[in-house]
Design an enzyme around this catalytic site. Structure first.
Site, short mmCIF file in Angstrom:
data_model
loop_
_atom_site.label_atom_id
_atom_site.label_comp_id
_atom_site.label_asym_id
_atom_site.label_seq_id
_atom_site.Cartn_x
_atom_site.Cartn_y
_atom_site.Cartn_z
N TYR A 65 17.28 29.46 36.47
CA TYR A 65 15.99 28.78 36.31
C TYR A 65 15.94 27.50 37.16
CZ TYR A 65 14.46 31.95 32.59
OH TYR A 65 14.07 33.05 31.86
N SER A 225 6.99 35.34 28.35
CA SER A 225 5.59 35.19 28.81
C SER A 225 4.61 35.73 27.76
CB SER A 225 5.36 35.89 30.15
OG SER A 225 6.04 35.18 31.18
N PRO A 226 4.66 35.20 26.52
CA PRO A 226 3.80 35.74 25.45
C PRO A 226 2.32 35.51 25.73
CG PRO A 226 4.89 33.72 24.74
CD PRO A 226 5.52 34.11 26.04
N LEU A 227 1.99 34.54 26.60
CA LEU A 227 0.59 34.32 27.00
C LEU A 227 0.37 34.80 28.44
CD1 LEU A 227 0.10 30.72 25.53
CD2 LEU A 227 -0.40 32.93 24.45
N ALA A 228 1.17 35.78 28.84
CA ALA A 228 1.07 36.33 30.20
C ALA A 228 1.23 35.23 31.25
CB ALA A 228 -0.24 37.08 30.39
N GLY A 229 2.14 34.30 30.97
CA GLY A 229 2.40 33.22 31.92
C GLY A 229 1.20 32.29 32.07
N GLY A 230 0.30 32.26 31.06
CA GLY A 230 -0.89 31.42 31.11
C GLY A 230 -2.16 32.19 31.45
N1 LIG Z 1 13.87 37.34 30.54
C1 LIG Z 1 13.07 37.23 31.57
O1 LIG Z 1 13.12 37.99 32.53
C2 LIG Z 1 12.04 36.13 31.55
C3 LIG Z 1 11.01 36.11 32.52
C4 LIG Z 1 10.06 35.07 32.45
C5 LIG Z 1 10.15 34.10 31.44
N2 LIG Z 1 11.18 34.15 30.54
C6 LIG Z 1 11.29 33.14 29.46
O2 LIG Z 1 10.06 33.11 28.76
C7 LIG Z 1 9.61 31.76 28.66
C8 LIG Z 1 8.12 31.73 28.56
O3 LIG Z 1 7.52 32.30 29.74
P1 LIG Z 1 6.17 31.69 30.28
O4 LIG Z 1 6.36 30.25 30.64
O5 LIG Z 1 5.64 32.60 31.31
O6 LIG Z 1 5.30 31.75 28.91
P2 LIG Z 1 3.76 31.68 28.56
O7 LIG Z 1 3.72 30.94 27.26
O8 LIG Z 1 3.18 33.04 28.64
O9 LIG Z 1 3.08 30.82 29.70
C9 LIG Z 1 3.26 29.43 29.76
C10 LIG Z 1 2.33 28.89 30.82
O10 LIG Z 1 0.99 29.01 30.35
C11 LIG Z 1 0.35 27.76 30.46
N3 LIG Z 1 -0.70 27.58 29.44
C12 LIG Z 1 -2.00 27.45 29.72
N4 LIG Z 1 -2.72 27.31 28.60
C13 LIG Z 1 -1.86 27.36 27.58
C14 LIG Z 1 -2.00 27.29 26.17
N5 LIG Z 1 -3.18 27.12 25.57
N6 LIG Z 1 -0.90 27.39 25.43
C15 LIG Z 1 0.31 27.55 26.02
N7 LIG Z 1 0.51 27.63 27.35
C16 LIG Z 1 -0.57 27.55 28.12
C17 LIG Z 1 1.47 26.76 30.35
O11 LIG Z 1 1.05 25.56 30.95
P3 LIG Z 1 1.31 24.12 30.20
O12 LIG Z 1 2.78 23.88 30.27
O13 LIG Z 1 0.53 23.17 31.01
O14 LIG Z 1 0.82 24.29 28.79
C18 LIG Z 1 2.58 27.43 31.11
O15 LIG Z 1 2.46 27.22 32.51
C19 LIG Z 1 10.20 31.08 29.91
O16 LIG Z 1 10.30 29.67 29.77
C20 LIG Z 1 11.56 31.73 29.98
O17 LIG Z 1 12.43 31.07 29.08
C21 LIG Z 1 12.11 35.14 30.59
#
Ligand SMILES: NC(=O)c1ccc[n+]([C@@H]2O[C@H](COP(=O)([O-])OP(=O)(O)OC[C@H]3O[C@@H](n4cnc5c(N)ncnc54)[C@H](OP(=O)(O)O)[C@@H]3O)[C@@H](O)[C@H]2O)c1
Length: 316
Positions: A65, A225-230
């Site tokens: 990361y 990515s529970p919110l599809a990465g935003g």
């Molecule tokens: N195992 C794997 O292959 C893999 C791959 C990808 C990720 N991951 C893990 O999964 C974690 C989560 O992934 P993700 O970051 O893509 O998750 P996510 O919760 O789907 O997306 C987070 C992104 O959405 C944005 N966002 C916009 N509006 C939001 C709202 N109302 N609430 C929350 N977020 C909002 C956030 O920005 P703000 O920060 O400005 O809120 C952030 O950039 C990563 O940190 C990593 O640990 C694992």
């Protein structure tokens, strides 16, 4: 329903093999994007503390990361308050080799699940995170030439040494999970989770056997990515599918008196495999919205309304 009572209900309903043994908080905080935040060590510590205050005590990492930088940023923050370590569970991953100035020996991007790479990666993670143990180590992606017996033996050794307490995988198909889990079980061990992508814009694990396996074996999946990465929140929506999902999320959010992000997380929690979402936001308010989902139970039609919005048609 409060966070505690929902958790107690979950624990009481757990499969005997899993009962009490799942090592993480019901919502996990993901550290993937931390290098982008440009924060001071004090701000990073505050992010960790605010999560813990909300009951989010587990943090998700990978060696790669932030181009191999995030573990060090987290460790530097933790060093400001070392006593915090015992309140946390640290999840880490290994097995991907990136081409990076920080890893000059890597000539191409590849996967490596050899004993030598896993052990070297764990040693590096422990040093960077400034801890003596990882609570959970995952193989990040399936390695086409993985030797399951070698991985299982390596995991068993790391556990005996007290360097890693639990093991799992990420992005594995059911037969790949089965292969490594069988090798683990020959040594009296088992994989505790498969960390996978799941949200209304990515429904495959519901239909390709991944979540059926998780439910059958009572191995709670972690959801990345529970919110599809935003994309589930972005304005304007990136495409038609995101627009449809956002509309349904807004309607359900209004009906339940919660935020749309809370509904998106509640949609995941509704699955009987008992998923554990890994939230990715830098904002404590967003984490609060995720935690609020532990008190929301979607009815079947609401759940399917989000499935339908993501897929673009009703069920057959
Ligand atoms: N195992 C794997 O292959 C893999 C791959 C990808 C990720 N991951 C893990 O999964 C974690 C989560 O992934 P993700 O970051 O893509 O998750 P996510 O919760 O789907 O997306 C987070 C992104 O959405 C944005 N966002 C916009 N509006 C939001 C709202 N109302 N609430 C929350 N977020 C909002 C956030 O920005 P703000 O920060 O400005 O809120 C952030 O950039 C990563 O940190 C990593 O640990 C694992």
């Amino acid at each position: 329903m409060s966070v505690e009572s929902r958790q107690q209900r979950h624990d009481a309903a757990a499969h005997p093999l899993a009962s009490g043994s799942f090592p993480l908080s019901p919502i996990v905080a993901g550290a993937w994007r931390m290098a982008e935040w440009g924060w001071t060590p004090q701000q990073r510590l505050r992010w960790i503390e605010q999560a813990v205050e909300l009951g989010v005590t587990s943090f998700d990492h990978a060696d790669i990361y932030g181009d191999y930088a995030v573990e060090g940023l987290f460790g530097e923050a933790l060093a400001l308050r070392p006593a915090l370590r015992d309140k946390l569970q640290l999840v880490d991953k290994c097995g991907i080799k990136l081409v990076s100035l920080r890893r000059p020996a890597h000539r191409i991007k590849s996967y490596d699940t050899s004993r030598a790479h896993i052990v070297a990666s764990v040693e590096g993670s422990l040093r960077a995170l400034r801890t003596d143990r990882l609570d959970l180590l995952l193989i990040h992606r399936p390695d086409a030439i993985m030797d399951a017996a070698e991985v299982a033996e390596t995991f068993a050794t790391l556990r005996q040494q007290g360097k890693v307490l639990h093991f799992g995988v990420s992005n594995f198909m059911p037969w790949q999970f089965e292969l490594l889990d069988a090798a683990m079980s020959a040594l009296g061990e088992q994989l505790v989770t498969n960390q996978i992508e799941l949200h209304p814009l990515h429904l495959e694990p519901l239909h390709d056997g991944t979540l059926d396996q998780a439910q059958r074996l009572a191995r709670r999946p972690m959801i990345w990515s529970p919110l599809a990465g935003g994309r589930l929140m972005a304005a304007p929506p990136a495409d038609d599918a995101a627009r449809r999902v956002q509309e349904v999320l807004r309607g359900l959010a209004e009906a339940h008196g919660v935020a749309p992000a809370t509904i998106a997380i509640a949609w995941l929690l509704r699955h009987p495999a008992r998923p554990v979402p890994v939230a990715g936001s830098r904002r404590s308010e967003a984490l609060r919205e995720a935690v609020a989902a532990l008190g929301v139970t979607l009815d079947r039609e609401s759940w399917y309304a989000l499935w339908q919005a993501g897929r673009g048609h009703e069920v057959p």
